[in-house]
Design a protein around this motif. Structure first.
Motif, mmCIF file in Angstrom:
data_model
loop_
_atom_site.group_PDB
_atom_site.id
_atom_site.type_symbol
_atom_site.label_atom_id
_atom_site.label_comp_id
_atom_site.label_asym_id
_atom_site.label_seq_id
_atom_site.Cartn_x
_atom_site.Cartn_y
_atom_site.Cartn_z
ATOM 1 N N ARG A 87 -0.284 -1.812 -2.851
ATOM 2 C CA ARG A 87 -0.897 -1.293 -1.109
ATOM 3 C C ARG A 87 -1.777 -1.780 -0.894
ATOM 4 N NH1 ARG A 87 1.117 3.955 -3.426
ATOM 5 N NH2 ARG A 87 -0.719 5.024 -4.003
ATOM 6 N N PHE A 88 -2.780 -1.912 -1.276
ATOM 7 C CA PHE A 88 -4.256 -2.460 -1.220
ATOM 8 C C PHE A 88 -4.536 -3.880 -0.636
ATOM 9 C CE2 PHE A 88 -8.262 -4.287 -2.671
ATOM 10 C CZ PHE A 88 -9.696 -3.603 -1.218
ATOM 11 N N VAL A 89 -3.826 -4.343 -1.580
ATOM 12 C CA VAL A 89 -3.763 -5.730 -1.205
ATOM 13 C C VAL A 89 -2.213 -6.602 -0.402
ATOM 14 C CG1 VAL A 89 -4.397 -7.200 -3.449
ATOM 15 C CG2 VAL A 89 -2.422 -6.861 -2.867
ATOM 16 N N THR A 90 -1.596 -5.187 0.079
ATOM 17 C CA THR A 90 -1.068 -5.895 1.055
ATOM 18 C C THR A 90 -0.933 -4.216 2.512
ATOM 19 O OG1 THR A 90 0.547 -3.619 0.230
ATOM 20 C CG2 THR A 90 1.075 -5.904 -0.072
ATOM 21 N N THR A 91 -2.028 -3.736 2.254
ATOM 22 C CA THR A 91 -2.211 -2.713 3.660
ATOM 23 C C THR A 91 -3.463 -2.981 4.060
ATOM 24 O OG1 THR A 91 -2.286 -1.032 2.314
ATOM 25 C CG2 THR A 91 -0.228 -1.323 3.116
ATOM 26 N N GLY A 92 -4.429 -3.389 2.664
ATOM 27 C CA GLY A 92 -5.768 -3.102 2.718
ATOM 28 C C GLY A 92 -6.470 -1.041 2.676
ATOM 29 N N SER B 46 -0.775 3.035 -11.503
ATOM 30 C CA SER B 46 -2.279 1.413 -10.654
ATOM 31 C C SER B 46 -1.835 0.455 -10.488
ATOM 32 C CB SER B 46 -3.092 1.545 -11.682
ATOM 33 O OG SER B 46 -2.790 0.725 -12.746
ATOM 34 N N THR B 47 -0.497 -0.072 -10.475
ATOM 35 C CA THR B 47 -0.319 -1.089 -10.022
ATOM 36 C C THR B 47 0.675 -1.175 -8.491
ATOM 37 O OG1 THR B 47 1.186 -1.894 -12.174
ATOM 38 C CG2 THR B 47 1.620 -3.513 -10.526
ATOM 39 N N ASP B 48 0.862 -0.029 -8.988
ATOM 40 C CA ASP B 48 1.790 0.522 -7.173
ATOM 41 C C ASP B 48 0.098 0.793 -5.927
ATOM 42 O OD1 ASP B 48 3.546 1.180 -7.697
ATOM 43 O OD2 ASP B 48 4.237 3.261 -8.191
ATOM 44 N N ALA C 140 -5.443 1.724 -0.869
ATOM 45 C CA ALA C 140 -5.130 2.476 -2.187
ATOM 46 C C ALA C 140 -4.057 3.142 -2.047
ATOM 47 C CB ALA C 140 -5.569 2.464 -3.282
ATOM 48 N N GLN C 141 -4.511 3.640 -0.324
ATOM 49 C CA GLN C 141 -3.694 5.457 0.058
ATOM 50 C C GLN C 141 -2.194 5.015 -0.049
ATOM 51 O OE1 GLN C 141 -5.620 7.696 -1.600
ATOM 52 N NE2 GLN C 141 -6.788 6.280 -1.540
ATOM 53 N N PRO C 142 -1.451 5.892 -0.474
ATOM 54 C CA PRO C 142 -0.214 5.938 0.319
ATOM 55 C C PRO C 142 0.089 6.347 2.098
ATOM 56 C CG PRO C 142 -0.377 7.435 -0.958
ATOM 57 C CD PRO C 142 -1.518 6.760 -1.391
ATOM 58 N N ALA C 143 0.482 5.348 2.692
ATOM 59 C CA ALA C 143 0.495 5.746 4.017
ATOM 60 C C ALA C 143 1.639 7.186 4.789
ATOM 61 C CB ALA C 143 1.502 5.427 5.155
ATOM 62 N N HIS C 144 2.392 7.896 3.455
ATOM 63 C CA HIS C 144 3.005 8.970 3.412
ATOM 64 C C HIS C 144 2.025 9.967 1.961
ATOM 65 C CE1 HIS C 144 5.405 7.979 7.124
ATOM 66 N NE2 HIS C 144 5.056 7.203 5.868
ATOM 67 N N PRO C 145 0.870 11.188 1.808
ATOM 68 C CA PRO C 145 0.844 11.209 1.130
ATOM 69 C C PRO C 145 1.147 11.839 0.280
ATOM 70 C CG PRO C 145 -0.844 11.532 2.990
ATOM 71 C CD PRO C 145 -0.138 11.286 3.874
ATOM 72 N N LYS C 146 2.489 12.714 -0.116
ATOM 73 C CA LYS C 146 3.250 12.866 -0.234
ATOM 74 C C LYS C 146 4.185 12.153 -1.144
ATOM 75 C CE LYS C 146 7.709 13.131 3.411
ATOM 76 N NZ LYS C 146 6.494 13.110 3.987
#
Lengths: 163, 118
Positions: B102-107, B96-98, B109-115
């Motif tokens: 991601r949410f606060v740095t990229t806007g 959840s911290t990951d 929470a989803q990973p850029a690469h789903p894998k």
């Protein structure tokens, strides 16, 4: 025993969990992500699960209630807790050992107190989450000298036993 | 893991007491009799027996009586249950911290690469 907000609290490395990392974002962005319902809903639980924030009252004793759903129609209990401490922009503490209606609770799987601490860091924010498990009121008031060495031995033996 | 919830509760409350934790720590070095365990502690034997029963009822230790001596043995399986539960909690919080990061740095929470999210 009067609790004072700045008192250093007992931390048990065996039962309590600490996550600390530097996040390259301003403190305010992290504070908002935790305290704004529509932002919290976007990251707190993994997709495709959905989160709904029913109450987020930012004050000591304030309700913190969230629900989760797999399909967006049926909502299940997720968190039912109260805030203990709110320090605007830098620290929040909540526990599910007391429900949002202030009834002593026996939450599933165990009671825990979560503390989120945002500190200044040259590269962004020093982010810390401390999750304390067990019964805080029964905690040792001071660390037992030598206890952790002994416990380490237990853990080593455990590792040896299962390897 | 929900089915373990009562067992975990019992273990956490058993371990919330410094006397009981010192007993567990001592038993990590091997089995010991109730008398041996109680000796370094400044409490009466009846109060100490309450601690022993609490540790026994949550399954963290087993006791065996032989003649007049009751021996306590650490139950490694139970301790393993606690460790694996804590490991699982750590993973949940790290994940959840990951997502928060991601949410606060990229806007998002989803990973850029789903894998990335296994």
């Amino acid at each position: 025993m009067t609790a004072h907000v700045s008192r250093t609290r007992h931390l048990d490395p065996e039962l309590d969990l600490t996550i600390q990392r530097v996040i390259r974002a301003p403190k305010q962005a992290l504070w908002n992500a935790w305290t704004t319902p529509d932002q919290l809903a976007q990251w707190w639980i993994p997709a495709p699960l959905k989160l709904r924030v029913d109450a987020l009252e930012l004050a000591p004793g304030g309700a913190f209630v969230t629900r989760m759903s797999e399909d967006g129609t049926e909502w299940h209990p997720h968190v039912d807790a109260v805030f203990l401490v709110i320090e605007e922009g830098s620290r929040l503490v909540f526990t599910n050992g007391v429900s949002s209606s202030w009834h002593p609770a026996l939450p599933d799987p165990v009671a825990m107190t979560t503390e989120i601490i945002l500190g200044d860091h040259p590269e962004g924010t020093d982010y810390q989450a401390v999750v304390r498990h067990g019964s805080p009121e029964q905690r040792a008031r001071h660390e037992e000298l030598g206890f952790f060495d002994g416990w380490g031995t237990v853990t080593d033996q455990l590792a040896a036993a299962v390897e | 893991m929900v089915k373990y919830s009562d067992e975990l509760d019992a273990m956490f409350s058993a371990l919330a007491d410094p006397t009981r934790r010192s007993v567990i720590a001592r038993l990590g070095a091997g089995p010991a009799s109730v008398g041996e365990l109680a000796r370094p502690l400044s409490i009466s034997l009846p109060s100490f027996m309450k601690h022993v029963r609490s540790l026994e009822s949550c399954g963290l230790i087993r006791t065996e009586k032989s003649g007049r001596v009751r021996t306590c043995v650490l139950n490694h399986d139970r301790l393993g249950l606690l460790s694996s539960w804590l490991e699982e909690q750590r993973r949940i919080w790290e994940d959840s911290t990951d997502r928060l990061e991601r949410f606060v740095t990229t806007g998002s929470a989803q990973p850029a690469h789903p894998k990335e999210e296994s």
